[in-house]
Design a protein around this motif. Structure first.
Motif, PDB file in Angstrom:
ATOM      1  N   LYS B 319      39.105  38.988   1.421  1.00  0.00           N
ATOM      2  CA  LYS B 319      39.505  37.897   1.818  1.00  0.00           C
ATOM      3  C   LYS B 319      40.820  37.348   2.347  1.00  0.00           C
ATOM      4  O   LYS B 319      40.903  36.445   3.401  1.00  0.00           O
ATOM      5  N   ILE B 320      41.757  37.962   1.925  1.00  0.00           N
ATOM      6  CA  ILE B 320      43.186  37.739   2.208  1.00  0.00           C
ATOM      7  C   ILE B 320      43.407  38.047   3.742  1.00  0.00           C
ATOM      8  O   ILE B 320      43.905  37.665   4.501  1.00  0.00           O
ATOM      9  N   MET B 321      42.737  39.488   3.909  1.00  0.00           N
ATOM     10  CA  MET B 321      42.897  40.119   5.332  1.00  0.00           C
ATOM     11  C   MET B 321      42.252  39.086   6.329  1.00  0.00           C
ATOM     12  O   MET B 321      42.909  39.057   7.422  1.00  0.00           O
ATOM     13  N   MET B 322      41.107  38.613   6.081  1.00  0.00           N
ATOM     14  CA  MET B 322      40.171  37.966   7.274  1.00  0.00           C
ATOM     15  C   MET B 322      40.424  36.619   7.266  1.00  0.00           C
ATOM     16  O   MET B 322      40.013  36.159   8.273  1.00  0.00           O
ATOM     17  N   ASP B 323      41.120  36.093   6.423  1.00  0.00           N
ATOM     18  CA  ASP B 323      41.556  34.715   6.519  1.00  0.00           C
ATOM     19  C   ASP B 323      42.805  34.443   7.300  1.00  0.00           C
ATOM     20  O   ASP B 323      42.979  33.480   7.619  1.00  0.00           O
ATOM     21  N   ASP B 324      43.276  35.507   7.295  1.00  0.00           N
ATOM     22  CA  ASP B 324      44.808  35.696   8.234  1.00  0.00           C
ATOM     23  C   ASP B 324      44.719  35.613   9.810  1.00  0.00           C
ATOM     24  O   ASP B 324      44.162  36.559  10.341  1.00  0.00           O
ATOM     25  N   ASP B 384      35.245  46.811  18.615  1.00  0.00           N
ATOM     26  CA  ASP B 384      36.439  46.595  18.879  1.00  0.00           C
ATOM     27  C   ASP B 384      37.149  47.241  17.362  1.00  0.00           C
ATOM     28  O   ASP B 384      36.601  47.499  16.715  1.00  0.00           O
ATOM     29  N   CYS B 385      38.567  46.919  17.540  1.00  0.00           N
ATOM     30  CA  CYS B 385      39.261  47.487  16.350  1.00  0.00           C
ATOM     31  C   CYS B 385      38.883  46.821  15.021  1.00  0.00           C
ATOM     32  O   CYS B 385      38.698  47.111  14.000  1.00  0.00           O
ATOM     33  N   LEU B 386      38.695  45.385  15.245  1.00  0.00           N
ATOM     34  CA  LEU B 386      38.468  44.518  13.898  1.00  0.00           C
ATOM     35  C   LEU B 386      36.804  44.669  13.648  1.00  0.00           C
ATOM     36  O   LEU B 386      36.861  44.810  12.192  1.00  0.00           O
ATOM     37  N   GLU B 387      36.177  45.269  14.551  1.00  0.00           N
ATOM     38  CA  GLU B 387      34.718  45.702  14.017  1.00  0.00           C
ATOM     39  C   GLU B 387      34.661  46.923  13.167  1.00  0.00           C
ATOM     40  O   GLU B 387      34.191  47.016  12.087  1.00  0.00           O
ATOM     41  N   ARG B 388      35.794  47.711  13.517  1.00  0.00           N
ATOM     42  CA  ARG B 388      35.716  48.946  12.777  1.00  0.00           C
ATOM     43  C   ARG B 388      36.388  48.985  11.527  1.00  0.00           C
ATOM     44  O   ARG B 388      36.219  49.430  10.333  1.00  0.00           O
ATOM     45  N   VAL B 389      37.266  47.638  11.318  1.00  0.00           N
ATOM     46  CA  VAL B 389      37.863  47.379  10.003  1.00  0.00           C
ATOM     47  C   VAL B 389      36.883  46.939   8.788  1.00  0.00           C
ATOM     48  O   VAL B 389      36.550  47.359   8.025  1.00  0.00           O
ATOM     49  N   ILE B 390      36.066  45.874   9.527  1.00  0.00           N
ATOM     50  CA  ILE B 390      35.011  45.206   8.932  1.00  0.00           C
ATOM     51  C   ILE B 390      34.076  46.233   8.475  1.00  0.00           C
ATOM     52  O   ILE B 390      33.317  46.046   7.168  1.00  0.00           O
ATOM     53  N   ILE B 391      33.567  47.197   9.239  1.00  0.00           N
ATOM     54  CA  ILE B 391      32.425  48.251   9.038  1.00  0.00           C
ATOM     55  C   ILE B 391      32.999  49.078   7.574  1.00  0.00           C
ATOM     56  O   ILE B 391      32.240  49.237   6.594  1.00  0.00           O
ATOM     57  N   ARG B 392      34.255  49.331   7.549  1.00  0.00           N
ATOM     58  CA  ARG B 392      34.836  49.951   6.526  1.00  0.00           C
ATOM     59  C   ARG B 392      34.679  49.423   5.245  1.00  0.00           C
ATOM     60  O   ARG B 392      34.305  49.735   4.154  1.00  0.00           O
ATOM     61  N   PHE B 393      34.898  48.035   5.246  1.00  0.00           N
ATOM     62  CA  PHE B 393      34.907  46.986   4.095  1.00  0.00           C
ATOM     63  C   PHE B 393      33.516  46.917   3.673  1.00  0.00           C
ATOM     64  O   PHE B 393      33.153  46.957   2.418  1.00  0.00           O
TER      65      PHE B 393
END
Lengths: 140, 504, 131
Positions: B319-324, B384-393
């Motif tokens: 939540k902290i990361m994706m709200d920023d 893209d990079c954001l998608e790859r981070v979200i997939i990990r979460f």
């Protein structure tokens, strides 16, 4: 507005919480049971002798050859362990020697604070391996 | 034609072996469907002269259509020398291994010749060719000391126009540390003890791959309790690996809150792993026929106590990361991998799923016994990079759900089958085994003699991601390069097992 | 070692290998090595101690020695892990230790494969206290 009040209470609560940081030299980090540290030679609880009879099975199966065993013939043609050296420069702490010991004479201790300024100090002999696992000398 | 047909025989276990001149489809006519349905690999032994014909047939035949270049490895020993090329098909799950015998003297030169032939069909094979450095290139970035884990195993040459990258060239000369025959005269229990260094971000997967390959050869069937212990460890290591990925991303972005929070949660997971296996990073826990020791009831309740805490804290990190909005702006629209490029370079795992292809060995094959449990495979869209981070979460949350299910119906029974390990004898044969590790598909190919392993080829998924990194950083600006390469989740232990071109 | 080391110490980690993740875990909130004013830096000119860990081939040894030459005095080396203390696990003839012992002074040897983070903190603190 509600969010600000919520955040205020979270921060206010953090003032009274114990921090997660372990102040390492004063309080020790709890090592879980079964963690693999330096090899420890077990003693017989009654006679306080070393259980190991020097069969040499552990030094055969060691993947990096870090155990040296010398044995001599004692009285009544019994084979007695003379010296048991483990070289921590080579050891990878895999625990195979404990698995393959038939008489369960060795175990892994919790000793983890290991650092020496001489390379030869890391060759531990029999007298040092008997000591119960604990902290290797305080320096404060 | 008759004697060609006689040489076609299925081996015990995993691999169908073929030896042929040309006319692949005529021989394989009926078998292709059967091979693809069982999930086995097709092994084709061929002389080096016929390579062009066979690869052309494999690529252009409408029933085979092997369009993915998996990788290329050498195996060199005093007995046998061969090259192994892996080709896969995106349409019908066909996986082909081409094996070419070579003389020991000219294996380096024939390696380059083979890469030249393959380069006409596959774009990714150009990496293995002995290409000279870019002409007129001034920027040569060597590995700076103190850089993060994952970016430290290669050099990169960049030819840039102002701040946009025009050409890039990756050199892996520092990472070639492996002897050709490190496994010779080594017993299997010693090989299990050291093999987890090939993927040190998630150490259980190389051991699992080796042990399950040997079990396949011995036709051992595991008890249910052993299977559940293995699945539990797999999921715990997957969570730990993905948290390590996120904290490295945070470190590059200089985002200290996320960095230290991820470290705290990772220490919690590593504590659980250490209670079970006895080591933080290198478990040495999987044995042939089961696992090393039992899991007590106290450990299970320990895990049960920690699960809600983990869920809550990782939710909070997300939540902290994706709200920023600063993080979103920085990660969005850089390093885009389209679906075609990802398939062409043979990328697997979360990187492939982020660009929109549903591919998960846990679902597709019957890997351990994931069939009993219910979970979903998260699939992204943009790549893209954001998608790859979200997939990990999202994968972390699925893994937590899996751990919860595993703990709640933990079966009783033995945790290992008693076999005579020091005097192990098996039928000589050939095996290839795939498993789904956090970076992608981990593959082991080995040829077994009566007592010991004759030849062993280990191929990790990070190699393909690294080759693709050369392609996708073209057109990006210079300050994003380390972020893009970090978001591919490269595990350096897998790079050192592959042999590449070298210049010195 | 000089008395400067008692108040502040800058570390530089080279090489690639499994010990790297356990060395950087020391920066996390659980261990928090910055309580002792110990920092990780990225340039050799700023560094006081070089941490050598992991796998090296012929090219890698040359790079480590170049980095050591660029560091300013007083300087030293900590050797971490079995791959440095004895030999590379996967290669029979690696000569890193012979090179290091002939050219640089090694202050501390940390055994383990990989060593726990506490062992690394213990080694660094021992250097700070002995100087």
């Amino acid at each position: 507005m509600l969010r600000f009040i919520k955040n205020f209470f979270i921060i206010f609560g953090n003032l009274f919480r114990k921090p997660r940081t372990v102040v390492y030299p004063k309080e020790r980090i709890i090592i879980p049971e079964g963690s693999r540290g330096v090899v420890h030679l077990k003693l017989d609880p009654d006679s306080l002798d070393i259980i190991c009879n020097g069969c040499g099975r552990c030094s055969e199966i060691c993947p990096v050859d870090c155990i040296e065993i010398n044995k001599v013939a004692g009285e009544n043609n019994r084979i007695v362990l003379e010296e048991f050296i483990i070289d921590l420069n080579k050891c990878i702490f895999c625990g195979n020697c404990v698995d393959f010991c038939e008489i369960k004479a060795i175990e892994m201790s919790y000793r983890y604070q290991l650092a020496e300024d001489r390379r030869k100090n890391l060759r531990l002999s029999k007298s040092e391996l008997i000591k119960p696992s604990g902290v290797t000398g305080d320096f404060w | 034609m008759n004697d060609i047909n006689n040489k076609t025989y299925p081996l015990p276990g995993m691999v169908f072996r073929e030896e042929l001149k040309s006319d692949l489809e005529f021989i394989l006519k009926d078998k292709v469907d059967r091979i693809t349905s069982t999930g086995f690999d097709l092994l084709i032994e061929l002389p080096p002269e016929n390579l062009y014909v066979v690869v052309k047939e494999l690529k252009e035949n409408p029933r085979l259509r092997a369009n993915i270049f998996g990788g290329m490895n050498t195996c060199k020993s005093n007995k046998r020398n061969f090259l192994l090329v892996n080709l896969r098909s995106a349409y019908n799950d066909l996986s082909v291994l081409l094996k070419m015998k070579m003389q020991s003297d000219d294996i380096e030169t024939s390696y380059i010749e083979t890469a030249d032939i393959l380069g006409e069909f596959y774009k990714a094979a150009a990496f293995y060719k002995g290409v000279s450095r870019i002409a007129g290139c001034d920027f040569n970035i060597e590995i700076p000391p103190g850089i993060l884990d994952g970016l430290d195993c290669f050099d990169i040459d960049i030819y840039a126009d102002e701040d946009k990258v025009k050409e890039a060239w990756i050199d892996t000369c520092v990472s070639k540390v492996l002897d050709y025959e490190f496994y010779r005269d080594m017993k299997i229990y010693n090989l299990i003890a050291i093999i987890s260094r090939f993927d040190w971000k998630a150490g259980i997967f190389p051991e699992l791959c080796l042990c399950s390959a040997i079990e396949e050869l011995l036709k051992l069937k595991l008890t249910r309790r052993a299977q559940y212990i293995r699945m539990l460890l797999c999921e715990l290591f997957r969570i730990s690996n993905h948290l390590y990925f996120i904290l490295n991303i945070c470190n590059i972005l200089q985002y200290d809150i996320g960095y230290s929070m991820c470290h705290l949660e990772r220490e919690r997971i590593l504590g659980l792993i250490e209670t079970i296996t006895g080591s933080r990073v290198v478990p040495n826990f999987i044995r042939i026929g089961g696992v090393k020791r039992n899991i007590e009831e106290e450990t299970l309740s320990d895990i049960r106590k920690n699960l809600p805490l983990l869920f809550e804290n990782i939710r909070r990190i997300e939540k902290i990361m994706m709200d920023d909005f600063l993080i979103i702006e920085r990660l969005e629209n850089i390093g885009i991998i389209s679906k075609n490029i990802a398939l062409e370079y043979g990328v697997t795992g979360p990187n492939l799923r982020a660009s929109g292809v549903r591919n998960d060995l846990r679902k597709d094959n019957d890997f351990i016994s994931y069939r009993d449990l219910s979970f979903t495979t998260p699939v992204g869209r943009e790549g893209d990079c954001l998608e790859r981070v979200i997939i990990r979460f999202r994968e972390i949350f699925q893994s937590l759900k899996l751990v919860n299910q595993i703990i709640n119906n933990f079966p009783e029974g033995d945790y290992i089958k008693k076999i005579n390990l020091p005097h192990l004898e098996f039928q000589p044969g050939v095996i290839s085994q795939d498993i789904e590790c956090p970076h992608g598909i981990f593959k082991i190919y080995m040829e077994v003699g009566e007592r010991n392993i004759d030849s062993l080829v280990i191929k990790g998924p990070s190699v393909n991601s690294l080759i693709m990194g050369e392609e996708i950083i073209k057109g990006e600006s210079l300050e994003d390069i380390d972020l893009i390469l970090m978001s591919l989740d490269i595990s350096p232990g897998e790079i050192m097992s592959a042999q590449y071109k070298t210049e010195y | 070692m000089s008395a400067i080391f008692k108040s502040n110490l800058n570390l530089l980690v080279t090489g690639y290998g499994c010990c790297k993740q356990d060395i950087f875990a020391v920066q996390g909130a659980l261990y928090d090595i910055q309580r002792f004013c110990i920092n990780f830096v990225n340039t050799p000119e700023d560094a006081d101690l070089l941490v050598v860990q992991g796998f090296y081939n012929k090219e890698g040894i040359i790079r480590v020695l170049n980095i050591y030459e660029r560091m300013s005095n007083p300087r030293g080396v900590i050797a971490v892990g079995t791959c440095v203390l004895n030999k590379n696990l996967f290669s029979k003839n690696s000569k890193l230790l012979a090179w290091l012992r002939s050219t640089v002074k090694i202050y501390m040897y940390v055994p383990g494969c990989p060593p726990r983070p506490e062992a690394f903190i213990y080694a660094v603190l021992r250097i700070m206290n002995e100087s």
